[in-house]
Design an enzyme around this catalytic site. Structure first.
Site, short mmCIF file in Angstrom:
data_model
loop_
_atom_site.label_atom_id
_atom_site.label_comp_id
_atom_site.label_asym_id
_atom_site.label_seq_id
_atom_site.Cartn_x
_atom_site.Cartn_y
_atom_site.Cartn_z
N ILE A 151 0.85 -1.19 0.00
CA ILE A 151 0.00 0.00 0.00
C ILE A 151 0.88 1.24 0.00
O ILE A 151 1.78 1.37 0.84
CB ILE A 151 -0.89 0.03 1.26
CG1 ILE A 151 -1.71 -1.26 1.38
CG2 ILE A 151 -1.82 1.25 1.24
CD1 ILE A 151 -2.26 -1.52 2.78
N CYS A 152 0.62 2.13 -0.93
CA CYS A 152 1.37 3.38 -0.99
C CYS A 152 0.57 4.42 -0.21
O CYS A 152 -0.37 5.01 -0.73
CB CYS A 152 1.55 3.80 -2.45
SG CYS A 152 2.42 5.34 -2.65
#
Length: 154
Positions: free
Chosen positions: A93-94
Site C-alpha cells: 500500500i502506498c
C-alpha cells in the site's frame, strides 16, 4: 510473570480498544493475534456506496519491538487485494502514514480508518501505473520501498 515491554503494552491496549470499539467495517481476527501479538490480521469491509461495496479485504499488520515509534508493516493479504491506484497487486500500500508520515500518536485504528477512507474515495478501480515492474522488483517489506507520493487526489 514476565513484564511486558512498552511495545507489548501499547499493542495490548490497542488490541483491547479495537475489540471493544472497532471502526465501522473493521474486525480483528482475534485467533491470529492470540498466536502472535506482533502480527495482526484485520478484516475491512468495503463501505456502502463506494466502488468496493460488498467486498471484504484482509490486512496484515506486522509490528516490531520499536512500535509505536516505528510504523507497522501493513499489507493487504488473501485472495482479494483491492484494485486501487495506491495498492499494488502484491498487497503493498502506498500510503504516507505507513512510512515517512508515521507518528507514534497514530494507532492501528487510525491506520485502518485511513485505508478505509482511501478505498472509499477511489473513483476508478485500477492498479498503480508501475504495478508490474514494482511487483517484480520490490522488497518483501513495503517499508523498505522509497515511495514517491505522486497523486494525492486519488
Amino acid at each position: 510473570m514476565s513484564s511486558k515491554s512498552p511495545s507489548e503494552r501499547r499493542l495490548h491496549k490497542e488490541l483491547m480498544s479495537l475489540i471493544k470499539e472497532p471502526p465501522p467495517g473493521v474486525t480483528i481476527d482475534t485467533e491470529s493475534v492470540q498466536q502472535n501479538l506482533s502480527e495482526w490480521k484485520i478484516n475491512i469491509k468495503g463501505f456502502e456506496g463506494t466502488l468496493y461495496e460488498g467486498e471484504d479485504f484482509q490486512l496484515l499488520f506486522k509490528f516490531n519491538n520499536k512500535y509505536p515509534f516505528d510504523s507497522p508493516e501493513v499489507t493487504f493479504i488473501g485472495t482479494n487485494i483491492p484494485v486501487h491506484p495506491h495498492v499494488y497487486s502484491n498487497g503493498h500500500i502506498c500510503l504516507s502514514i505507513l512510512t515517512e508520515d508515521w507518528s507514534p500518536a497514530l494507532s492501528v485504528q487510525s491506520v485502518c480508518l485511513s485505508i478505509a477512507s482511501m478505498l472509499s474515495s477511489c473513483r476508478e478501480k485500477k492498479r498503480p501505473p508501475d504495478n508490474t515492474i514494482y511487483v517484480k522488483t520490490c522488497n518483501k517489506n513495503p517499508k523498505k520501498t522509497k515511495w514517491w507520493y505522486h497523486d494525492d487526489s486519488v
